[in-house]
Design a protein around this motif. Structure first.
Motif, mmCIF file in Angstrom:
data_model
loop_
_atom_site.group_PDB
_atom_site.id
_atom_site.type_symbol
_atom_site.label_atom_id
_atom_site.label_comp_id
_atom_site.label_asym_id
_atom_site.label_seq_id
_atom_site.Cartn_x
_atom_site.Cartn_y
_atom_site.Cartn_z
ATOM 1 N N GLU A 81 -5.412 1.403 -33.014
ATOM 2 C CA GLU A 81 -5.976 0.066 -33.201
ATOM 3 C C GLU A 81 -7.483 0.104 -33.455
ATOM 4 O O GLU A 81 -8.034 -0.795 -34.089
ATOM 5 C CB GLU A 81 -5.683 -0.796 -31.965
ATOM 6 N N ALA B 32 -0.307 -1.039 -35.718
ATOM 7 C CA ALA B 32 -1.565 -1.123 -34.976
ATOM 8 C C ALA B 32 -2.254 -2.459 -35.217
ATOM 9 O O ALA B 32 -2.811 -3.061 -34.293
ATOM 10 C CB ALA B 32 -2.484 0.030 -35.374
ATOM 11 N N TRP C 61 -2.068 -7.221 -32.000
ATOM 12 C CA TRP C 61 -3.364 -7.887 -31.925
ATOM 13 C C TRP C 61 -3.800 -8.118 -30.486
ATOM 14 O O TRP C 61 -3.021 -8.100 -29.559
ATOM 15 C CB TRP C 61 -3.325 -9.207 -32.699
ATOM 16 N N GLY D 223 -6.365 -6.203 -29.371
ATOM 17 C CA GLY D 223 -6.841 -4.899 -28.944
ATOM 18 C C GLY D 223 -8.345 -4.765 -29.027
ATOM 19 O O GLY D 223 -9.082 -5.761 -29.005
ATOM 20 N N ASP E 34 -8.025 -7.104 -36.048
ATOM 21 C CA ASP E 34 -6.595 -6.878 -36.203
ATOM 22 C C ASP E 34 -6.043 -7.706 -37.356
ATOM 23 O O ASP E 34 -6.797 -8.140 -38.231
ATOM 24 C CB ASP E 34 -5.867 -7.184 -34.895
#
Length: 433
Positions: free
Chosen positions: A139, A174, A178, A180, A184
């Motif tokens: 991510e 990744a 969302w 992270g 994203d």
């Protein structure tokens, strides 16, 4: 001595200030480069070497490339080397790219972040296929790779190969996870056209377990992200329908079933388990069968433990006793410093199963708890102590008080020992009353 003075500072805290000060003072480049090289070639302290790299980034040139690449291969120094290469090398992106390929983890993240916006076709292609991968979290780099690498154009090419399909699945997984540490799917301008195009390509391509595993979460994640993103409702609904239709395909379900029945390794088993519910397949009996065969995949045990009904937890505890080397795991506690790097899959599995025990698990859970409070790591012993109180309450049976007392005597960690003693005192008080 300058080296020792520099070593006293935390390099990350003073690197920017040092660079600004050196530029302001206009120190002769040749003198600064010579000093920096001496620090890098002879330094023995991390902070001194890191600040030497900062100096070389200001005064260095093409002659310093190999030294910066060599030191930058050490993850603690990658950030400083990446900045220095970007500031000192005539082929800035190529130099940082070479460093990024040499490192993983935080080193990869720091280096790739310096490649944002590159127009180098080779680097853009690498970002999409490999560059975003790192052992921390994909991510961190997924958004950068998708935008800088121009994922949309890559997927519109006439011949999209299987490798790019697999990497795109991981990249989009990744992005759709969302919330992270980085931007994203909600911040990706090409999100909907890319997702729609990828679904079209998957419709024509044979499924792979990697793709099915990644795509399995797309409908749910996109529904969650939609209210937070500036997407037209009809367009996002159409994209979700595309992926829902893919997950209903018989060949996708058959692939997951085949992998669950005969996985090539633990990683394949884990991916099949992750995918099973998305394709509508009840994997629980098959997962349990693998555990009975001796599979020690932490994810597989977590997956089974999470889905085991309360009334069957006793059976899971018995299976754990059969499969884990409890006597070896209870060989004796180590101190916090000694045990920090000793957390093994077996320790993790035992902690997962301990978490499912409750007041109905006393007899069958006792051997697991006993192994836990005599475990090698402080982390495992803490899990077991918390569960002891929950499983037995304040009225510990006599045999349990006996082995809790023995564990307290042997416990090297003051904090853990205090918790064991507290547990015993509560039990003794209740017993006397």
């Amino acid at each position: 001595m300058l080296h020792d003075r520099l070593a006293e500072y935390r390099a990350l805290d003073v690197a920017d200030d040092l660079a600004r000060e050196l530029r302001t003072r206009e120190v002769p480049a040749a003198d600064l480069r010579s000093l920096a090289r001496r620090l890098l070639e002879n330094g023995t302290r991390r902070n001194a070497v890191a600040l030497g790299i900062v100096m070389l980034g200001i005064a260095g040139d093409h002659r310093d490339r190999e030294l910066l690449l060599l030191l930058g291969s050490l993850e603690d120094l990658t950030l400083y080397a990446a900045v220095a290469l970007a500031n000192s090398q005539p082929d800035r992106d190529a130099a940082v790219y070479e460093l990024a390929q040499r490192v993983d983890g935080w080193g990869r993240i720091h280096a790739v972040e310096r490649l944002a916006g590159t127009q180098n076709p080779e680097i853009k292609n690498w970002l999409l296929r490999t560059g975003f991968r790192n052992r921390i979290l994909n991510e961190y780099l997924a958004h950068l790779a998708a935008t800088t690498g121009d994922l949309h154009s890559a997927l519109l090419a006439p011949d999209v190969d299987a490798e790019l399909l697999d990497s795109t699945a991981d990249l989009l997984a990744a992005l759709t996870g969302w919330g992270g540490p980085a931007q994203d799917i909600r911040h990706y301008p090409d999100a909907l056209p890319v997702l729609a195009r990828f679904a079209e390509l998957l419709h024509e391509a044979p499924p792979t377990l990697r793709i099915v595993c990644a795509v399995g979460s797309f409908p749910q994640q996109l529904k969650r992200a939609a209210p937070k993103a500036d997407w037209e409702p009809t367009r996002i609904s159409a994209v979700i329908d595309q992926y829902s239709a893919l997950l209903e395909r018989p060949d996708w379900r058959e692939l997951v079933m085949a992998e669950l029945l005969d996985p090539v390794d633990d990683f394949a088993l884990n991916q099949a388990l992750r995918s099973s519910e998305a394709v509508g397949f009840d994997a629980y009996p098959h997962a349990l069968a693998h555990l009975r065969k001796g599979v020690l995949s932490v994810y597989a045990w977590q997956w089974v433990a999470k889905r085991t009904p309360d009334h069957e937890v006793a059976g899971l505890a018995r299976l754990t006793q059969e499969q884990l080397p409890l006597d070896e795991m209870a060989s004796g506690p180590l101190s916090r410093n000694q045990s920090r790097s000793l957390w093994q899959p077996e320790d993790h599995i035992l902690s997962v199963v301990l978490a499912r025990l409750d007041h109905r698990s006393g007899d069958v859970g006792a051997p697991l708890l006993r192994a836990g409070i005599r475990g090698r790591t402080v982390r495992l012993r803490n899990v077991a102590i918390r569960k002891l109180a929950e499983v037995f309450g304040p009225d510990l049976p006599a045999d349990v008080r006996e082995w809790v007392g023995a564990a307290a005597v042997a416990e090297p960690d003051d904090v853990v020992r205090a918790e064991l003693v507290k547990l015993l005192e509560r039990a003794t008080l209740d017993f006397e009353q």
